[in-house]
Design an enzyme around this catalytic site. Structure first.
Site, PDB file in Angstrom:
ATOM      1  N   LYS A 250      17.532  -6.275  23.116  1.00 31.07           N
ATOM      2  CA  LYS A 250      16.944  -7.506  23.635  1.00 31.07           C
ATOM      3  C   LYS A 250      15.515  -7.294  24.119  1.00 31.07           C
ATOM      4  O   LYS A 250      14.692  -8.171  24.030  1.00 31.07           O
ATOM      5  CB  LYS A 250      17.794  -8.028  24.779  1.00 31.07           C
ATOM      6  CG  LYS A 250      19.010  -8.774  24.302  1.00 31.07           C
ATOM      7  CD  LYS A 250      19.834  -9.207  25.487  1.00 31.07           C
ATOM      8  CE  LYS A 250      21.284  -9.268  25.078  1.00 31.07           C
ATOM      9  NZ  LYS A 250      22.187  -9.307  26.186  1.00 31.07           N
TER      10      LYS A 250
HETATM   11  N1  GLU Z   1      28.740  -7.344  26.767  1.00 28.88           N
HETATM   12  C1  GLU Z   1      28.443  -6.128  26.079  1.00 28.88           C
HETATM   13  C2  GLU Z   1      27.098  -6.237  25.405  1.00 28.88           C
HETATM   14  O1  GLU Z   1      26.600  -7.352  25.238  1.00 28.88           O
HETATM   15  C3  GLU Z   1      29.484  -5.795  25.030  1.00 28.88           C
HETATM   16  C4  GLU Z   1      30.457  -4.867  25.583  1.00 28.88           C
HETATM   17  C5  GLU Z   1      31.615  -4.510  24.673  1.00 28.88           C
HETATM   18  O2  GLU Z   1      31.678  -4.966  23.533  1.00 28.88           O
HETATM   19  O3  GLU Z   1      32.466  -3.799  25.172  1.00 28.88           O
HETATM   20  O4  GLU Z   1      26.531  -5.234  25.051  1.00 28.88           O
END
Ligand code: GLU
Length: 276
Positions: A250
């Site tokens: 990001k």
């Molecule tokens: N929320 C996490 C991310 O956006 C993903 C975590 C996962 O897939 O365990 O990187």
């Protein structure tokens, strides 16, 4: 088979997210399984309301469909609290009163501060606090987070492993990330705790995510064992890189699906980019 895509609604999806979502989606659908969506939205300092809808709309544009309503982690806080209480009741957590600055200074003072793949470990200052001092600070309402006592956890679980379709069978290194934070002081939970509790709640059989999260999986296996939760299979996929070889994250200026869509790319063209 049940897989999931678990974005944080802190920005628009970029190509790296799209790849991750496709891996999970295509794996489940190729076996007639379910694909679920979960918003990892516990960090209210970074979440913006408009991104929930934007993420759903970008996934639909790409041709991905998921089963049921998306789960929001902010609706699951009582479940995380119960998991924390279970761990605390077995003396597997300790309150940590250190500020970031104190931790930095302590690490700088140490001759051989242990390091892991994500940087220096927490030096364990508050693990060594005596019970009376710990109680005194808690009673006085001092700010604190809760950390996993990784050494004690390893004694309880004994040796563990996990299986990854790309990386094979991996022995869990209990101290890989040190005494990780399981409940941040501001949000009373953490990524590690919430992801483990929710993968079990959503009955995820196969966790698909980027290989940058491989070190976290060591912690997740330990938590699954301590909390009596099932062990999923793992598929840590490769990370997409830009033309400069840098990871699409990001913070670099990775093109969002929105940008590509506005620029007139079709979903098929985007999928083709991801197969490259
Ligand atoms: N929320 C996490 C991310 O956006 C993903 C975590 C996962 O897939 O365990 O990187």
């Amino acid at each position: 088979m049940r897989t999931r895509f678990a974005p944080s609604p802190t920005g628009y999806l970029h190509l790296g997210h799209a790849y991750s979502a496709l891996v999970g989606h295509d794996l489940a659908r190729s076996r007639g399984g379910s694909f679920l969506l979960r918003f990892e939205d516990i960090d209210h300092t970074r979440v913006r309301p408009e991104y929930y809808e934007a993420i759903e709309s970008d996934l639909r544009w790409l041709g991905l469909d998921w089963d049921g309503e998306a789960l929001r982690q902010t609706d699951r806080l009582p479940a995380y609290r119960r998991a924390l209480e279970a761990l605390r009741g077995r003396d597997l957590l300790y309150p940590c009163f250190c500020t970031r600055r104190e931790i930095r200074e302590e690490i700088a003072r140490m001759a051989h501060a242990p390091h892991g793949p994500e940087g220096p470990h927490y030096p364990g200052t508050c693990r060594r606090l005596g019970a009376p001092e710990r109680e005194r600070r808690l009673a006085a309402g001092h700010d604190h987070c809760w950390r996993l006592a990784a050494g004690r956890a390893a004694e309880l679980t004994g040796p563990l492993r996990f299986t990854d379709t790309r990386h094979g069978t991996i022995d869990v290194a209990p101290d890989l990330l040190g005494d990780v934070v399981l409940a941040r002081r501001d949000i009373q939970t953490s990524y590690h705790l919430a992801v483990v509790v929710d993968d079990a709640y959503q009955e995820i059989t196969d966790v698909t995510r980027g290989e940058d999260l491989l070190p976290s999986t060591h912690v997740h296996r330990i938590l699954q064992e301590l909390l009596g939760l099932p062990e999923p299979r793992y598929h840590h996929h490769r990370l997409l890189t830009g033309d400069d070889g840098e990871r699409l994250a990001k913070r670099t200026e990775a093109p969002t699906l929105r940008d590509l869509r506005v620029a007139g790319e079709s979903p098929a063209q985007v999928r083709a980019l991801l197969d490259a």
